[in-house]
Write an enzyme that holds these catalytic residues in place. Sequence first.
Site, PDB file in Angstrom:
ATOM      1  N   GLY A  12      46.684  41.276  41.415  1.00  0.00           N
ATOM      2  CA  GLY A  12      45.296  40.860  41.249  1.00  0.00           C
ATOM      3  C   GLY A  12      45.201  39.386  41.515  1.00  0.00           C
ATOM      4  N   VAL A  14      43.816  35.587  40.484  1.00  0.00           N
ATOM      5  CA  VAL A  14      43.679  34.933  39.194  1.00  0.00           C
ATOM      6  C   VAL A  14      42.300  35.260  38.611  1.00  0.00           C
ATOM      7  CG1 VAL A  14      43.607  32.711  38.018  1.00  0.00           C
ATOM      8  CG2 VAL A  14      45.230  33.097  39.870  1.00  0.00           C
ATOM      9  N   SER A  19      46.040  40.375  33.219  1.00  0.00           N
ATOM     10  CA  SER A  19      46.728  40.278  31.924  1.00  0.00           C
ATOM     11  C   SER A  19      45.983  41.088  30.880  1.00  0.00           C
ATOM     12  CB  SER A  19      46.810  38.831  31.462  1.00  0.00           C
ATOM     13  OG  SER A  19      47.350  38.039  32.474  1.00  0.00           O
ATOM     14  N   ASP A  92      54.938  42.770  36.767  1.00  0.00           N
ATOM     15  CA  ASP A  92      53.770  41.921  36.904  1.00  0.00           C
ATOM     16  C   ASP A  92      54.138  40.668  37.684  1.00  0.00           C
ATOM     17  OD1 ASP A  92      51.268  40.875  36.547  1.00  0.00           O
ATOM     18  OD2 ASP A  92      51.706  40.048  34.571  1.00  0.00           O
ATOM     19  N   HIS A  96      49.308  32.753  41.298  1.00  0.00           N
ATOM     20  CA  HIS A  96      49.671  31.411  41.764  1.00  0.00           C
ATOM     21  C   HIS A  96      49.565  31.308  43.274  1.00  0.00           C
ATOM     22  CE1 HIS A  96      50.933  30.991  37.723  1.00  0.00           C
ATOM     23  NE2 HIS A  96      52.099  31.578  37.876  1.00  0.00           N
ATOM     24  N   ASP A 150      31.321  46.018  33.456  1.00  0.00           N
ATOM     25  CA  ASP A 150      30.250  45.602  32.533  1.00  0.00           C
ATOM     26  C   ASP A 150      29.427  44.462  33.118  1.00  0.00           C
ATOM     27  OD1 ASP A 150      32.822  44.313  32.180  1.00  0.00           O
ATOM     28  OD2 ASP A 150      31.905  43.148  30.550  1.00  0.00           O
ATOM     29  N   GLY A 457      77.774   6.468  66.705  1.00  0.00           N
ATOM     30  CA  GLY A 457      78.450   5.169  66.669  1.00  0.00           C
ATOM     31  C   GLY A 457      79.639   5.121  65.731  1.00  0.00           C
ATOM     32  N   SER A 528      76.649  16.830  64.595  1.00  0.00           N
ATOM     33  CA  SER A 528      76.597  18.053  63.763  1.00  0.00           C
ATOM     34  C   SER A 528      76.460  17.731  62.278  1.00  0.00           C
ATOM     35  CB  SER A 528      77.810  18.952  64.024  1.00  0.00           C
ATOM     36  OG  SER A 528      79.023  18.231  64.052  1.00  0.00           O
TER      37      SER A 528
HETATM   38  N1  LIG Z   1      33.433  40.983  31.238  1.00  0.00           N
HETATM   39  C1  LIG Z   1      34.694  41.293  31.411  1.00  0.00           C
HETATM   40  N2  LIG Z   1      35.605  40.307  31.382  1.00  0.00           N
HETATM   41  C2  LIG Z   1      36.893  40.619  31.559  1.00  0.00           C
HETATM   42  C3  LIG Z   1      37.311  41.955  31.782  1.00  0.00           C
HETATM   43  N3  LIG Z   1      38.655  41.968  31.935  1.00  0.00           N
HETATM   44  C4  LIG Z   1      39.068  40.680  31.804  1.00  0.00           C
HETATM   45  N4  LIG Z   1      38.009  39.866  31.591  1.00  0.00           N
HETATM   46  C5  LIG Z   1      38.025  38.413  31.411  1.00  0.00           C
HETATM   47  O1  LIG Z   1      38.402  37.794  32.649  1.00  0.00           O
HETATM   48  C6  LIG Z   1      39.159  36.604  32.388  1.00  0.00           C
HETATM   49  C7  LIG Z   1      40.502  36.651  33.106  1.00  0.00           C
HETATM   50  O2  LIG Z   1      41.294  37.678  32.546  1.00  0.00           O
HETATM   51  P1  LIG Z   1      42.890  37.654  32.624  1.00  0.00           P
HETATM   52  O3  LIG Z   1      43.303  38.979  32.113  1.00  0.00           O
HETATM   53  O4  LIG Z   1      43.452  36.448  31.997  1.00  0.00           O
HETATM   54  O5  LIG Z   1      43.034  37.584  34.210  1.00  0.00           O
HETATM   55  P2  LIG Z   1      44.354  37.471  35.124  1.00  0.00           P
HETATM   56  O6  LIG Z   1      44.377  36.080  35.616  1.00  0.00           O
HETATM   57  O7  LIG Z   1      44.089  38.447  36.225  1.00  0.00           O
HETATM   58  O8  LIG Z   1      45.516  37.868  34.289  1.00  0.00           O
HETATM   59  C8  LIG Z   1      39.309  36.497  30.894  1.00  0.00           C
HETATM   60  O9  LIG Z   1      38.337  35.619  30.385  1.00  0.00           O
HETATM   61  C9  LIG Z   1      39.079  37.931  30.412  1.00  0.00           C
HETATM   62  O10 LIG Z   1      38.648  38.002  29.089  1.00  0.00           O
HETATM   63  C10 LIG Z   1      36.310  42.979  31.794  1.00  0.00           C
HETATM   64  O11 LIG Z   1      36.561  44.159  31.967  1.00  0.00           O
HETATM   65  N5  LIG Z   1      35.022  42.587  31.610  1.00  0.00           N
END
Ligand SMILES: Nc1nc2c(ncn2[C@@H]2O[C@H](COP(=O)(O)OP(=O)(O)O)[C@@H](O)[C@H]2O)c(=O)[nH]1
Lengths: 622, 300
Positions: A12, A14, A19, A92, A96, A150, A457, A528
Site C-alpha cells: 500500500g 503511505v 498498518s 509487510d 518509504h 467510509d 605516475g 586498475s
Molecule cells: N476513515 C478511515 N480512515 C482510515 C481507515 N483505515 C486507516 N485509516 C486512517 O488512515 C491513516 C493511515 O493509516 P495507517 O494504517 O497508518 O496507514 P499505512 O501508512 O498504510 O500503514 C490513519 O490516520 C488511519 O487511522 C479507514 O478505513 N477509514
Amino acid sequence: MAAPLLRVLTCGSVDDGKSTLIGRLLLETDSVPTDQLAAARADTKRFGARDAGEIDPALLVDGLEAEREQAITIDVAWRYFSTDARRFVVIDTPGHVQYTRNMATGASHAEVALVLVDASKGLLEQTYRHARIVTSLGIGSIVLVVNKMDRIGWDRGVFERIATEFSALAEGLGVDDVTSIPAAALHGDNVTSRSERSAWYGGPTLLEQLERVVPRRLGTDGQDPATGSLRLIVQSVQRAEGVRWLLGTVSRGTVAPGDAVEVLPARQRGTVARLERLGVEVERAGPEDPVAVVLAEDLDVGRGQVVTHPDGPSEVSRQFVARLVWFGEEPMVPARPYVLQLGTAVRTATVTRLRHRTDVVTGAELAERTLAMNELGVVELDVDRELAIDPYLEHRDTGAFVLIDRASAEVVAAGMVLHGLRRSTNVRWEEHAVGPTERGRLLGQRPTVVWFTGLSGSGKSTVADLVERALHASGRATMLLDADNVRHGLTRDLGFTEADRAENVRRLAEAARLLADAGLIVLVCAISPRNEEREGARAIIGADRFVEVHVATRLEVCEERDPKGLYARARRGDIPNFTGIDAPYEDPDDPDLRLDTGASSAEEAAAEVIALLEGLRSAPGA
Amino acid sequence: MSERSVLDELEAESVHILRDAVAQAKRPVLLYSVGKDSSVLLHLARKAFHPAPVPFPVLHIDTTWNPHEMITFRDALVARYGLDLIAWINHEGLDAGYSPITHPSDVYTDVMLTQALRAALDHHRFDLALGGARRDEERSRAKERVFSVRGPGHVWDPRRQRPELWRLNNARLAEGETVRVFPLSNWTELDVWRYIEREGIPLVPLYLAEERRVIERDGTLIMVDDDRLVLREGEVVEHRRVRFRTLGCYPLSGCVESTATTVDAIVREIEASSLSERQGRLIDGEGNASMEAKKREGYF
Ligand SMILES: Nc1nc2c(ncn2[C@@H]2O[C@H](COP(=O)(O)OP(=O)(O)O)[C@@H](O)[C@H]2O)c(=O)[nH]1
C-alpha cells in the site's frame, strides 16, 4: 485445496491504512497478547487516530520506537496470526522511498499479494508499481482491498469502478485471480466481519478470502509441484556410516530409492541407493521434504549441484537472460564481476549487456546504459563456470538468484532467470592437445601474468620495462601490455566512467589470458583501481598464474613527478574521474609484492619482481 | 506423502536454514540456553544431519544463577546425545561480585551474559552462531533477519542487515563480521509447544507445574532455588504450583501459577491464555525498545 499455511504480502502507499488493516486482523483473530494490548491501549491515548476507539489497530503493528529509530535499509516486517482454518504469515513491506527493493524482497516469500487502495483516491501510480513488482516475482493471486470506504459514503459505483480498473491492470500482467473487497480497516468493516454499510456487496470478507484462497503462481498453470521433474538442490555432503550423504530439500518432483538421477551441472548419472527424510528411512519424498540421499555410485557431488531426473534436467549454461531488480546504492557496473548465488551454487558473474530497463509504472522498455537502485531491467549474464538453471516462472528455486558485491558481501540485485542463451552450447570450449603448459614448455618457461597496479605516475611502466628487459636478456619470451597503449586500439571505445574502467580491465585481462595461453610471460600495467576488478582479472587469468604487484608509490610523490602533466590538469578540474584526485584507488589487500619507487630506485624494484618470478619458476610445475 | 501440517512446513524450513548455515560457516556453534527454544533447535539439528552426529559444539553461557535443575538436565542431555558442550562462565565477572542480587539486572546481564557470550565467541573464533530466537517474541523483532550480521565487536548495525530473498541464505561475511542465525524465526510460542509435544522433545521439568518454593516480589513470583536469594522485609516463602514460560537466572525469571503438569496441558493453557511469554522475564520490563538496544550490544 487450501494449504494450512499462507504467506501474504501487503502492499500500500503511505497512509492507505495498511498498518491499520494488519492491526485489525491481528486484533480480531485474538493474536495480540494482553500485555501488548495494554501497551497499545496506552499508546492510542497519546498517538492514536481520532475516531479509532479504544485501540488504534495501527499501533499494534508500528513498534513506535522501532519505526522511528531503525534505519534498516531494507525493511520487511513479519507478523503471525491464525484462525481455525489457516495459519497466516503477513509479510509487510513499509512503503518509504525504497519500495521496489523492499517489495521484491517481501514478494519473494509470498504466495498472495494484498494490495491496498484508498477509496477516495483510487488507483495511483504506486498501485501500478505494486502490481508490476508482485507479478514480476510470479505471484498470481491478488486481493484488492478498497479501504476507507467510509470516507466516500460507501459509494458502490466508486468501488466498482476501482475494482474494474484494477482487474484490467492485473489481467494485462497475466493475473486473473483478483478479488476486490470494499472495507474500512479503522472500524473493521468487511475485514473479519461483514459490514452492514455495504449491503450491496455479496463477496467475502478479507479474512474469508484469505482463508479460502488457493494461491496461483504465474507460469505454472496450476501444476502440482509433486508432478514436475525432480529438482533437489544439494546443500552439503557429509560422511556417515561409511557412505556419502547428500543433504538438501526436494524443491520439485519426487525421489525414491532406485530412481535414476542426473547431477548438474557436472552431468553425472547415478542411482538413488538410500533415502532418509529427517532421520527416518522413507520410500519416497516430495516437494519441501528435507532429505538425505546416498547414491549407489561414488560420484563427486557437492554443495551447489542439483540432483535432477535424466528425463527432465535443468538447462546447463554459462550465459543467460534474466530480469534484475537493482538493490545496490551504487548503480550496476557492466563487466564488473559480482558474486552470483543461485540455489546453493556460487559463481562469478558479469552483466554483459543491459537489454532494457523496464519502467515500473508503465512497463515500457527503455534503452539505458545502467540500472540504479530500485530499477528493474532485463540483462544478459555471463558466469565463469557452467550453472544448472530453469526459467524462474517454471521453477523458482533454480531460477532465482542474487548478485552480491565481492568486497562488502552486500546483496546488490535480485534476479530471475528468463531463459538460457545457447551460445555456450554452440561455441564449445575446445580442449586441444597442445595447451598453455605445452607451449610454455617449448619456450622453457612457465606462463605467468604479472599485473602491475598503482596510481598514475607511480612507476608501473618504468619498472615493467626494466623487468621485461631483464627477462628478455635471459632468454624469456615476454609481452608487455600497457593500458595506455592498449587504449589506442583494443579499448579505444572506452572512457573513464566506473563502467568503462571495469570493461577496460576485463579486456586487458582477457588479452593477457590469451597471451599467457600462448606460453608467454605477460606484464600488464594498468591503474586498475578497484579490488573487485583486479579480482575479476585474477579469475579470468587463473589464480595460479596471476602475480599481483602493487606499485605503492605515495600520491604526493606521484603528483610531484607528474610526468605527463595529468595531475595538474586533474587538479584544475580538466580531467574528471582521475584516480587519486576525484576517483578512488583501493589498495590491494594482499598483493604478491608491494613496491615503493619513492623509497627505492626503479632498478631495485625491478630486481624484486625478478626475484619473485625466479622463486615461482623454481616452484613445482615450473 | 500425507498432507503437510504447519509444523511440517516450519520444521522443513528450519532444517533447510540449519543446513545452509552450517555449510557456509567455518566454525559454527549452537547457542544453547537449556530452554525450550534451544531444545527444539537442537532436536532439529539432530534430524537435519542424521545419520551424522550434530556437526557443531553447543555453547551454554553459564551465569551460575540458572536453577540447578537446568544444569542437571543439561549434563544428562549432553551425555545422552554425545554433544560437545562448552559451558562458559565469566569468571572475572563472578570474582568481581556481579550477581542478580547485588546489581541492577541490566548491568548484571550485560556482564554475565552479553559480555560473556562475546568473549566465548571470540575465544573460540566462532563465525556463525545458531540461536533459538523467534520473531513473535515481541514487536521489535518483527524485522529481524534469519541471518543477522554482526560487525566487529559483535555489534548489530542496522546498515549491515541484508535483504533476504527466496531461500537464498547468504552467510557470506566481510572482514571482521560474524553472523547469528535464527532458524526458528517464523515459529510462534504455540508452534514450539505443539512441536515439543508432537516430537516428545525432552525438556527441563521446570516448564511443568509442580509445587515449588516461591516468593512474590514486585508482582512477580520468583522461585527460591538456593540460599543466595536473600529475602526482603515482609517476603515469605510459600509453596505454590507454578511453572516457567521462559527460563534464565532464577532471581530474574518469574514463574506463573499453573496446573499444567504435561506438555499437552501447557499447549491447552497457552491456547486459552493471552499473556505473552516475556511477561515473566524481568529484563525486558523497561519497555519495548529495550530489547533492541540489547541486540545492538550483542545480546542473543
Ligand atoms: N476513515 C478511515 N480512515 C482510515 C481507515 N483505515 C486507516 N485509516 C486512517 O488512515 C491513516 C493511515 O493509516 P495507517 O494504517 O497508518 O496507514 P499505512 O501508512 O498504510 O500503514 C490513519 O490516520 C488511519 O487511522 C479507514 O478505513 N477509514
